[in-house]
Enzyme design. Structure first.
Site, PDB file in Angstrom:
ATOM      1  CG  ASP A  94      -8.252  48.293 -21.208  1.00 44.18           C
ATOM      2  OD1 ASP A  94      -8.422  49.453 -20.814  1.00 44.18           O
ATOM      3  OD2 ASP A  94      -7.173  47.697 -21.100  1.00 44.18           O
ATOM      4  CG  ASP A 271     -10.067  42.209 -16.811  1.00 42.04           C
ATOM      5  OD1 ASP A 271      -9.211  42.008 -17.683  1.00 42.04           O
ATOM      6  OD2 ASP A 271     -10.075  43.252 -16.120  1.00 42.04           O
ATOM      7  CB  CYS A 309     -15.082  20.240 -12.554  1.00 40.74           C
ATOM      8  SG  CYS A 309     -14.997  21.500 -13.853  1.00 40.74           S
ATOM      9  CB  CYS A 311     -15.409  21.715 -17.600  1.00 43.93           C
ATOM     10  SG  CYS A 311     -14.043  20.568 -17.253  1.00 43.93           S
ATOM     11  CB  CYS A 314     -14.285  17.540 -15.074  1.00 45.49           C
ATOM     12  SG  CYS A 314     -12.816  18.460 -14.577  1.00 45.49           S
ATOM     13  CG  HIS A 340     -10.839  22.536 -15.809  1.00 44.97           C
ATOM     14  ND1 HIS A 340     -11.637  21.755 -14.995  1.00 44.97           N
ATOM     15  CD2 HIS A 340      -9.867  23.050 -15.010  1.00 44.97           C
ATOM     16  CE1 HIS A 340     -11.162  21.788 -13.761  1.00 44.97           C
ATOM     17  NE2 HIS A 340     -10.086  22.570 -13.743  1.00 44.97           N
TER      18      HIS A 340
END
Length: 376
Positions: A94, A271, A309, A311, A314, A340
């Site tokens: 940015d 984003d 999931c 991750c 999980c 996650h």
């Protein structure tokens, strides 16, 4: 002359949603894509290796923050942010325009640039369009944003028109500086549409920037405090006037409903800090909405956060364990929650892309919204 970096692969037949890819210095990015925010050169609460492992090929840094700390001298010594932070994929930065806008009383905008005080130590600094391009060149940004004037909702028309006039002039000067730098500037400079919440200014800004020598266009001045209805109206209105030949980016968008609206309107990149900030406070994305891990209802819950999931949390831990970590303010709790949420959003975008491939994006959006938000 800016090169063409975007290729459209598939256009949805019912909406403006589309599949494509953007070719950047550090590899190809398939779109639509969500980009995790790493303001200071790191995505908070997660290793870069894990961000890569999830599947992300582009993250954000922030020119304003990186300019103040560690500073351009450090970044130049290390050959840019990629080497300094050991991130081997793409980085979008940015321009710092939004951060300077947020400083309110600590900044002054003129035609020449903006003078502001550091939020760290109060020291005075000046950003000009040229300087911001130069800084992002030192950072080594794969996508660099022009300096613009971001305005809040509710301002008078004459103020919005003046902000767009300055933004346009700064965009022209940014292109000139990029061209002056030549091959030493390896990134892709994106223009930013402004115009506040006035249709004629939005249209003029979108059409003007689309014709300018930018390889990509961002839509700025949204998600700055306006209502959701205003956001959707001006997103749709603005997007129709931006060329389809270039990638489109909406800044600061990270909740599923806003992401779906963006995709529906042909936006390719977005984003937000929401996923990681929310995670550090125990807010978790699931298909049934956001759950709050601090609540006692999770104390004995043996289930994973989200079935299927991939991750770490999980795969290895229960909701009860994460509830315990979050309640105790354990750092590991925030790290697991961050992984996650970023995994969830990455998979969410994969599901969106698959629905476009199968010609059922509109149906997917309707079903997802009904389940996540409990709407009909």
């Amino acid at each position: 002359m800016a090169k063409n970096i975007y290729t459209k692969v598939l256009q949805d037949t019912q909406t403006k949603a589309r599949l494509g890819y953007i070719d950047l210095p550090h590899g190809r990015v398939e779109t639509p894509a969500f980009m995790p925010v790493g303001t200071n050169g790191t995505v908070k609460g997660i290793y870069h290796d894990k961000v890569d492992e999830i599947g992300y090929k582009i993250i954000l840094g922030n020119t304003y923050h990186l300019y103040l700390r560690p500073g351009t001298e450090v970044l130049e010594k290390f050959g840019g942010l990629h080497k300094f932070s050991n991130w081997n994929h793409n980085i979008l930065t940015d321009s710092g325009g939004f951060q300077v806008f947020s400083l309110s009383g600590l900044r002054k905008i003129k035609d020449s640039g903006v003078t502001f005080q550091s939020h760290i130590d109060g020291s005075k600094h000046v950003f000009t369009p040229e300087k911001v391009v130069d800084i992002q060149g030192i950072i080594g940004s794969d996508i660099a944003m022009v300096l613009d004037v971001c305005t809040p909702p509710g301002i008078e028309y004459r103020n919005a028109k003046e902000a767009w006039r300055v933004t346009k002039a700064w965009a022209e000067r940014s292109i000139e500086e990029r061209n002056r730098l030549g091959e030493s500037f390896r990134g892709n400079l994106f223009g930013i549409v402004q115009g506040n919440f006035y249709q004629d200014l939005r249209k003029e800004s979108a059409l003007t920037l689309s014709e300018m020598d930018f390889p990509g266009i961002a839509i700025g001045g949204l998600s700055v405090g306006e209502s959701k209805e205003q956001f959707n109206d001006f997103l749709s209105y603005t997007a129709q006037y931006i060329t389809e030949e270039k990638p489109r980016y909406v800044m600061g968008i990270g909740s599923p409903d806003y992401i779906l609206s963006c995709v529906e309107n042909g936006i390719d990149l977005f984003d937000c800090v929401l996923a990681t900030r929310m995670a550090r406070n125990g807010g978790i994305f699931t298909d049934d909405g956001v759950i709050t891990m601090k609540k006692a209802v999770h104390k004995f819950d043996e289930r994973p956060l989200q079935e299927g999931c991939t991750c770490t949390c999980c795969q290895k831990y229960s909701r009860a364990y994460l509830h315990h970590l979050i309640k105790c303010n354990e750092m590991y709790g925030g790290m697991l929650a961050t992984e996650h949420n970023l995994t969830y959003l990455y998979n969410f975008l994969e599901r969106i892309k698959q629905s476009i491939r199968e010609g059922r994006f509109a149906e997917f959006k309707k079903e997802y919204m009904a389940r996540f938000y409990g709407t009909k």
